[in-house]
Design a protein around this motif. Structure first.
Motif, short mmCIF file in Angstrom:
data_model
loop_
_atom_site.label_atom_id
_atom_site.label_comp_id
_atom_site.label_asym_id
_atom_site.label_seq_id
_atom_site.Cartn_x
_atom_site.Cartn_y
_atom_site.Cartn_z
N TRP A 71 -19.51 29.13 -57.60
CA TRP A 71 -18.92 29.59 -56.35
C TRP A 71 -17.98 28.50 -55.81
O TRP A 71 -16.84 28.76 -55.45
CB TRP A 71 -20.02 29.93 -55.36
N ARG A 110 -15.16 31.30 -55.36
CA ARG A 110 -14.96 31.60 -53.95
C ARG A 110 -13.53 32.12 -53.72
O ARG A 110 -12.57 31.50 -54.15
CB ARG A 110 -15.19 30.37 -53.10
N GLY A 111 -13.45 33.30 -53.13
CA GLY A 111 -12.16 33.90 -52.85
C GLY A 111 -11.58 34.69 -54.00
O GLY A 111 -10.54 35.32 -53.88
N ARG A 112 -12.26 34.69 -55.17
CA ARG A 112 -11.76 35.40 -56.35
C ARG A 112 -12.68 36.51 -56.80
O ARG A 112 -12.26 37.41 -57.52
CB ARG A 112 -11.59 34.43 -57.54
N ILE A 113 -13.98 36.44 -56.45
CA ILE A 113 -14.96 37.39 -56.97
C ILE A 113 -15.82 37.90 -55.81
O ILE A 113 -16.23 37.14 -54.95
CB ILE A 113 -15.87 36.70 -58.02
N ALA A 114 -16.08 39.20 -55.83
CA ALA A 114 -16.97 39.81 -54.84
C ALA A 114 -18.22 40.28 -55.55
O ALA A 114 -18.15 41.04 -56.52
CB ALA A 114 -16.28 40.99 -54.16
N PHE A 115 -19.38 39.82 -55.11
CA PHE A 115 -20.64 40.23 -55.70
C PHE A 115 -21.16 41.45 -54.96
O PHE A 115 -21.26 41.45 -53.74
CB PHE A 115 -21.66 39.08 -55.63
N GLY A 117 -19.71 44.34 -54.77
CA GLY A 117 -18.67 45.26 -54.27
C GLY A 117 -17.85 44.73 -53.15
O GLY A 117 -17.80 43.67 -52.72
#
Length: 117
Positions: A71, A110-115, A117
């Motif tokens: 993260w 951080r800022g690139r992937i959403a866990f 949804g």
């Protein structure tokens, strides 16, 4: 939340049933992670699907490739310790020499992937 994608080159592409769990537990200790916060995805690649230039197939080493997604990255003064500890732990878990374990350190999640949804 560390996510490790581990690819193990083996003679037949098979991997030990408990290897992902052993790597996850070892990485959890290194990252001082809460339970369930280190994810490991493990895959096997048969040797006939891996080659190194100018190396005969029967002399090719059996490497381990690991992409590491965090993260946030640890402070710069901790990176070297983290990389060395993770390399040693994966080598020990997989029964491979440390020189055959290769880490690909991904940019921060951080800022690139959403866990979820």
């Amino acid at each position: 939340m560390p996510i490790l994608n581990v690819e193990l080159v083996t003679d037949d592409g098979q991997v030990p049933a408990d290897l992902a769990a052993r790597i996850a537990d070892a990485a959890g200790n290194i990252f001082d992670a809460e339970l369930g916060r280190v994810w490991v995805k493990l895959a096997g690649t048969p040797t006939h699907c891996y080659a190194e230039n100018a190396v005969p197939q029967d002399e090719t080493p059996r490497p381990v490739f690991v992409s590491v997604l965090l993260w946030t990255h640890p402070p710069a003064n901790e990176w070297e310790r983290t990389v060395k500890a993770l390399t040693r732990a994966i080598a020990q878990c997989s029964g491979r020499p440390t020189e055959n374990v290769h880490l690909l350190l991904e940019p921060e999640a951080r800022g690139r992937i959403a866990f979820g949804g």
